[in-house]
Design an enzyme around this catalytic site. Structure first.
Site, PDB file in Angstrom:
ATOM      1  N   HIS A  56      82.449 -31.930  39.612  1.00  0.00           N
ATOM      2  CA  HIS A  56      81.445 -31.161  40.354  1.00  0.00           C
ATOM      3  C   HIS A  56      80.070 -31.800  40.225  1.00  0.00           C
ATOM      4  CE1 HIS A  56      84.513 -28.225  40.681  1.00  0.00           C
ATOM      5  NE2 HIS A  56      84.469 -27.866  39.416  1.00  0.00           N
ATOM      6  N   SER A 107      82.271 -26.507  43.442  1.00  0.00           N
ATOM      7  CA  SER A 107      82.553 -25.590  42.341  1.00  0.00           C
ATOM      8  C   SER A 107      83.002 -24.257  42.945  1.00  0.00           C
ATOM      9  CB  SER A 107      81.295 -25.375  41.516  1.00  0.00           C
ATOM     10  OG  SER A 107      80.371 -24.595  42.258  1.00  0.00           O
ATOM     11  N   THR A 108      83.745 -23.486  42.160  1.00  0.00           N
ATOM     12  CA  THR A 108      84.159 -22.172  42.642  1.00  0.00           C
ATOM     13  C   THR A 108      82.931 -21.317  42.936  1.00  0.00           C
ATOM     14  OG1 THR A 108      85.900 -22.420  40.989  1.00  0.00           O
ATOM     15  CG2 THR A 108      85.866 -20.385  42.220  1.00  0.00           C
ATOM     16  N   GLY A 109      81.842 -21.585  42.196  1.00  0.00           N
ATOM     17  CA  GLY A 109      80.597 -20.850  42.434  1.00  0.00           C
ATOM     18  C   GLY A 109      80.082 -21.044  43.842  1.00  0.00           C
ATOM     19  N   ASN A 166      90.995 -19.933  36.511  1.00  0.00           N
ATOM     20  CA  ASN A 166      91.548 -21.218  36.943  1.00  0.00           C
ATOM     21  C   ASN A 166      92.775 -21.582  36.132  1.00  0.00           C
ATOM     22  OD1 ASN A 166      90.783 -22.986  34.736  1.00  0.00           O
ATOM     23  ND2 ASN A 166      88.693 -22.620  35.407  1.00  0.00           N
TER      24      ASN A 166
END
Ligand SMILES: *[C@@H]1O[C@H](CO)[C@@H](O)[C@H](O)[C@H]1NC(C)=O
Ligand SMILES: *[C@@H]1O[C@H](CO)[C@@H](O)[C@H](O)[C@H]1NC(C)=O
Ligand SMILES: *[C@@H]1O[C@H](CO)[C@@H](O)[C@H](O)[C@H]1NC(C)=O
Ligand SMILES: *[C@@H]1O[C@H](CO)[C@@H](O)[C@H](O)[C@H]1NC(C)=O
Ligand SMILES: *[C@@H]1O[C@H](CO)[C@@H](O)[C@H](O)[C@H]1NC(C)=O
Length: 358
Positions: free
Chosen positions: A327, A279-281, A193
């Protein structure tokens, strides 16, 4: 003599029948146990699937339930998996536009930023030349994918071999892979990021060596960057692109498509996710759910204690917390747990057994 033989025969007969009765009782108990367990597992799944939020839930109790769920056998439910895949495909289409490519973008068109939709970035000749032709896969072309979150739950998990057994492995935020026994080493896609780049790698133009060295452990993995999420992220991501093009030409640097992330955010908001941003997750777990036949998640566990109530660091490699304003990790976790309970993907939230699940 005769009596002795008779006596021995009688004794062994009795012994045999006792053993047999014992054996059948065991079998019956085992059978009853397994029926009971199946019922318990079914009820547990049902309860989790109908939960609407994790707020006000006692985390110790919840952990206990997750622990029980992890002991329940997991079975793929094709109906649920196909439903989620089709929905994700029609809303967001990761197979076409997870990343900005020449195929999904025209020269001179404008891209709207993901978060600041009103801000645009023109795809000029210079940017166009940075783009790959297509995404590196097509719908359903990947079979067994592992999405490896960075949660402290991976510490001492022994999940490395299982993770490396996948065909395609996704990781986040340049997570180190030197604890390979727990986290594996195979990497096909990794994110970074912008704030991490700004903080960790100053003067990339003149000094790309440090970043190149950090990336060298991931071999030929694609480096995926959110260059068009907010306008301030574009320049650091472009610097990474240019630094690596010279220092590690074998490492493809690609950019998330802002429309993909925007649509995905809307998709999950309609399904109850209220956080300002995914979230990127969760983003890449969704991508995997669309493009992979089987999805296994590791390192997704947002609580400070493991399933047996031992303290955990935030990440398996450090103890720096997430941005709670941005998040809503526990709510996202509930969503993933529900997908697990439905049989759409498999979540691993505890130590891995030594024999990898097929
Ligand atoms: C999959 O889930 C649906 C809906 O819950 C259920 O009706 C169906 O029996 C399940 N299929 C299998 C193979 O378990
Ligand atoms: C997704 O993108 C592919 C490739 O451009 C296209 O063929 C397909 O129709 C798209 N799917 C949906 C549901 O829009
Ligand atoms: C893109 O814009 C440039 C400069 O404005 C122009 O020279 C070029 O012809 C345009 N190309 C296309 C394909 O529109
Ligand atoms: C593993 O990598 C991290 C981050 O790069 C580093 O801080 C740590 O010292 C490394 N650990 C070992 C055992 O090499
Ligand atoms: C993992 O094992 C190491 C060494 O035994 C120990 O220091 C550490 O606390 C353990 N971490 C967790 C989360 O159990």
């Amino acid at each position: 003599m005769c009596y002795l033989v008779l006596f021995i025969l009688l004794c062994s007969g009795t012994l045999l029948s006792i053993t047999l009765i014992d054996y059948y009782q065991h079998q019956r108990d085992g059978f009853l146990d397994s029926v009971q367990k199946r019922l318990q597992c079914g009820r547990l799944r049902e309860r989790l699937v109908t939960m609407t939020t994790i707020k006000k839930v006692d985390i110790a109790l919840f952990s206990q339930e997750v622990r029980e769920l992890m002991d329940c056998p997991w079975r793929l439910n094709l109906t649920h998996r196909e439903l989620h895949r089709t929905e994700l495909w029609s809303c967001c289409n990761a197979s076409d536009r997870l990343m900005v490519t020449r195929q999904n973008t025209n020269l001179n068109q404008s891209l709207s930023y993901e978060i600041q939709r009103w801000r645009k970035r023109k795809v000029d000749q210079a940017l166009w030349e940075m783009l790959p032709q297509t995404v590196p896969w097509s719908k359903g072309s990947l079979s067994h994918c592992a999405v490896v979150g960075s949660g402290g739950i991976l510490q001492n998990s022994s999940c490395g071999a299982e993770i490396d057994n996948a065909d395609y492995v996704i990781r986040f935020n340049l997570a180190p892979i030197n604890k390979s026994y727990d986290v594996g080493v195979k990497t096909d896609l990794i994110t970074a990021n912008p704030s991490q780049i700004i903080k960790g790698y100053t003067d990339l133009q003149r000094n790309p060596g440090h970043l190149a060295e950090v990336l060298s452990v991931y071999g030929h993995a694609h480096l995926l960057l959110p260059a068009f999420s907010s306008a301030s992220g574009t320049s650091p991501c472009f610097k990474v692109y240019h630094a690596l093009r010279k220092a590690r030409p074998q490492q493809e640097v690609v950019f998330f498509h802002p429309d993909y992330l925007f649509e995905l955010g809307r998709f999950w908001r309609h399904r109850g996710q209220r956080a300002r941003r995914l979230s990127t997750g969760l983003m890449l777990a969704s991508t995997a759910l669309e493009i992979c036949e089987q999805v296994h998640l590791y390192g997704f566990w947002p609580f400070p204690q493991d399933l047996s109530h031992n303290p955990l660091p935030h990440h398996y490699y450090d103890n720096v917390g997430p941005n709670r304003r941005m998040h809503a990790m526990p709510e996202e976790f509930l969503l993933l747990l529900q997908l697990h309970s439905q049989g759409a993907l498999q979540l691993h939230a505890g130590p891995c057994t030594l024999t990898p699940t097929p």
